[in-house]
Design an enzyme around this catalytic site. Structure first.
Site: not given
Ligand code: PAF
Length: 294
Positions: A42, A46
């Protein structure tokens, strides 16, 4: 309440059911459930989806699954960066309720034999460059939607074609949910955030930034009155660093993704290029001079 990390479909159903019942009992209404599907590793892109979900939803689910079905043979499935501990910490900090993190065999049985194919929209651009990629994406997203049953799912604008493909699948198969397209998050020099940026050497990283400056130059030329697609694309090509090997650059209708000869406000410019062997994609939506282009 602490975040739950779940690896099985049954476990996900139980955890979600429990949270939804608790919410309904306390608030006398059905919770609004959100999903952010990811392949992990991530980054701020994200996290912008995750934060929006947590903000808008009563029960928030993130999924982390590097989906083998969307990588063609010879692509970077085995090298795809996997950082589960850091991902889980970031989800917990953002206030996610459940992270669904299945192993491959929990999602795909050995003899699974169903395909989910969106025609036409998947035949150009990334679909032409990566045969089978979108069939893998629609298969896993359809499965995740069926497993989680969210009211809304969030995806990034960086994967513009992917969004339109998923949107078409959701419409055609009557999945009962809303989809949100969230703006691309960029590095300070404009490069769209992507897990694959980490593969770039320093000079490649600099060259990669010209992908977005090329798009901006094109959008500026459109905003000042040019609308011939060929001339506009040439404006972007001129801006690209030598190390950027263009795969495709097209001005397309925002919904059908059909290429345009004459650009109009609301059209999308789609680009894919390789820098040092790393494949990067980006896009920009065109706006007339009196609108905000970027
Ligand atoms: O955009 C991605 O990260 C993936 O394609 C998705 C939607 C999580 C499906 O694996």
């Amino acid at each position: 309440m602490s975040m739950e990390v779940i690896q099985t479909i049954d476990g996900l159903w139980r955890a979600k059911h429990h949270l939804c019942r608790e919410f309904a009992t306390k608030n006398q209404k059905r919770p609004y459930v959100g999903l952010v599907p990811t392949m992990g590793n991530l980054h701020h892109g994200h996290l912008s989806l995750v934060r929006r979900m947590v903000d808008e939803c009563d029960v928030s689910v993130g999924s982390i699954f590097v989906n083998p079905a969307q990588f063609a043979p010879g692509e970077d499935f085995s090298e795809y960066p996997r950082t589960p501990e850091a991902d889980l910490m970031q989800c917990e900090d953002a206030g996610v309720d459940i992270v669904f993190m299945p192993e491959s065999d929990a999602l795909y049985t050995q003899d699974h034999s169903t395909e989910v194919i969106v025609r036409k929209l998947t035949e150009r651009y990334c679909g032409a460059e990566r045969p089978g990629h979108f069939a893998g994406v629609t298969l896993v997203v359809a499965k995740l939607l069926n497993i989680v049953h969210p009211d809304i799912a969030y995806f990034g604008q960086k994967d513009y074609q992917q969004f339109r493909v998923i949107e078409r699948m959701v419409r055609d198969l009557d999945f009962p949910l809303d989809l949100a397209m969230c703006p691309t998050v960029r590095e300070p020099d404009g490069l769209a955030m992507s897990s694959r940026n980490a593969y770039l050497a320093e000079d490649e990283r600099k060259a990669a930034a010209t992908i977005y400056s090329g798009l901006q130059e094109l959008a500026d030329a459109f905003a000042t009155g040019q609308d011939g697609a060929e001339a506009l694309k040439e404006v972007a090509r001129t801006e690209l660093a030598e190390a950027v090997q263009l795969e495709y650059l097209e001005i397309a209708n925002a919904w059908s993704l059909d290429p345009k000869e004459s650009a109009a406000s609301g059209d999308v410019v789609l680009i894919a290029a390789k820098v040092g062997g790393i494949r990067l994609i980006d896009n920009i939506v065109l706006a007339a001079g009196d609108e905000n282009a970027h």
